[in-house]
Scaffold this active site. Structure first.
Site, PDB file in Angstrom:
ATOM      1  N   CYS A  38       0.844  -1.184   0.000  1.00  0.00           N
ATOM      2  CA  CYS A  38       0.000   0.000   0.000  1.00  0.00           C
ATOM      3  C   CYS A  38       0.889   1.247   0.000  1.00  0.00           C
ATOM      4  O   CYS A  38       1.812   1.342   0.803  1.00  0.00           O
ATOM      5  CB  CYS A  38      -0.892  -0.080   1.231  1.00  0.00           C
ATOM      6  SG  CYS A  38      -1.502   1.410   1.941  1.00  0.00           S
ATOM      7  N   GLU A  40      -5.691   2.422  -4.019  1.00  0.00           N
ATOM      8  CA  GLU A  40      -4.991   1.554  -4.962  1.00  0.00           C
ATOM      9  C   GLU A  40      -5.405   1.921  -6.371  1.00  0.00           C
ATOM     10  O   GLU A  40      -6.564   2.270  -6.613  1.00  0.00           O
ATOM     11  CB  GLU A  40      -5.298   0.077  -4.674  1.00  0.00           C
ATOM     12  CG  GLU A  40      -4.468  -0.885  -5.497  1.00  0.00           C
ATOM     13  CD  GLU A  40      -2.974  -0.607  -5.360  1.00  0.00           C
ATOM     14  OE1 GLU A  40      -2.364  -0.228  -6.394  1.00  0.00           O
ATOM     15  OE2 GLU A  40      -2.445  -0.727  -4.246  1.00  0.00           O
TER      16      GLU A  40
END
Length: 356
Positions: free
Chosen positions: A2, A117
């Protein structure tokens, strides 16, 4: 992955967010460096929860650290790069020296309200905001370390542990952060001395309480860090595919073959005006012979036939006009009947085209 997240929690919110309601006290370290943001990236100062080594063994400390691990063995003169180790793969943390030595005592918790994302598609990527449906903060497993620079300043940094993506998010990316969804898993990662138990929690989060939606592409700019970051938008990739579907139809329509009647008529006019010899398709040879006088004759019999046809055409010219000059209305109107006389002959090519 992430690499971007939303971190707008207040310092007082971390006890509840990290399931530390029973903690007797939480010390704060360097929290004056913390700046809440909807678009946090490696290099930002982020609060993390770690064991309080200096105080009670059962206590924890809320310590503001920079996201992006700088190992303690890094040379003091080396230029630091927080993007090199902002993530650590759970499958290899026991193998790499940068992470292996941190597992026994340097585990910590990072709490974000959500993370971002990007989905790859064509030349552009579409960002998505992933969060819990009920809005509660997420807790990620992480490792931290300290490094002293050439000036003697100690810098604390951390890295977020990732694992393979869950079945619900594999369409978006093949990796995801290790999400600790309850108090049991958070306590295990923060305090359990039995390292074999860690494998139970270093796995994809496959519960049904995750939600996601597309957000603006302006997320790519770190200066774009307000509430607009989490505003839902229509995925640009979908909009593009729809527009391409219609635009392709519009482009193909003019590309259909153009009827060849236009260039043929142009050549016929040029032949009539210039009285020059041009080779035409066989389907037009009869038509051109009725309009052009100067085309070559193959033999005498054909020359004689043309002269006879010309006399008949002169006699018939009172009732019909040459094909080149007649109008659409004359071609479509019925032919007037004539009384046959003694001089009438077999209709010729000129009379056929004049009456058709």
């Amino acid at each position: 992955m992430c690499g971007r997240a939303r971190c707008t929690l207040r310092p007082d919110d971390y006890s509840r967010a990290c399931h530390l309601n029973n903690a007797r006290s939480i010390r704060h370290l360097n929290m004056d460096r913390y700046r809440p943001s909807y678009n946090v990236a490696p290099g930002f100062n982020v609060p993390v929860v770690r064991p309080d080594d200096e105080g009670d063994t059962n206590g924890v400390v809320l310590h503001c650290m920079k996201w992006g691990l700088i190992p303690s063995f890094t040379k003091k003169t080396e230029k630091i790069d927080h993007f090199r180790m902002f993530n650590a793969r759970s499958e290899s943390i026991r193998e790499k020296a940068s992470f292996r030595r941190l597992i026994p005592k340097n585990r910590c918790l990072v709490s974000f309200e959500g993370f971002y994302e990007w989905k790859k598609g064509g030349s552009k990527k579409q960002p998505y905001h992933i969060h819990f449906k009920d809005g509660r903060p997420m807790v990620f497993a992480a490792l931290y370390d300290s490094w002293k620079n050439s000036e003697g300043e100690i810098l604390y940094t951390f890295t977020i542990i990732t694992t393979s993506s869950s079945s619900s998010l594999e369409w978006l990316h093949d990796r995801m952060p290790v999400i600790l969804g309850d108090k049991e898993s958070s306590d295990c990662w923060l305090n359990d001395s039995n390292l074999s138990n860690l494998d139970k929690i270093l796995k994809p989060y496959d519960e049904k309480d995750l939600a996601w939606y597309p957000v603006t592409n302006a997320m790519g700019k770190l200066s774009f860090d307000g509430p607009e970051c989490i505003k839902e938008v229509k995925a640009e990739s979908e909009t593009k595919s729809i527009s391409q579907f219609f635009s392709k139809k519009n482009v193909r329509a003019p590309a259909e073959p153009i009827h060849e009647e236009i260039p043929i008529k142009r050549e016929m006019v040029e032949t009539s005006e210039a009285k020059s010899v041009k080779k035409e398709p066989e389907s037009l040879s009869i038509l051109e012979s009725s309009k052009t006088k100067d085309e070559p004759i193959e033999d005498d019999s054909q020359q004689k036939s043309i002269k006879e046809d010309k006399r008949d055409y002169d006699q018939f010219s009172g009732d019909a006009k040459p094909f080149a000059k007649e109008t659409v209305q004359q071609r479509t109107s019925p032919v007037r009947k004539r009384n046959k006389g003694a001089d009438d002959k077999q209709p010729t090519l000129f009379s056929y085209f004049g009456r058709s």
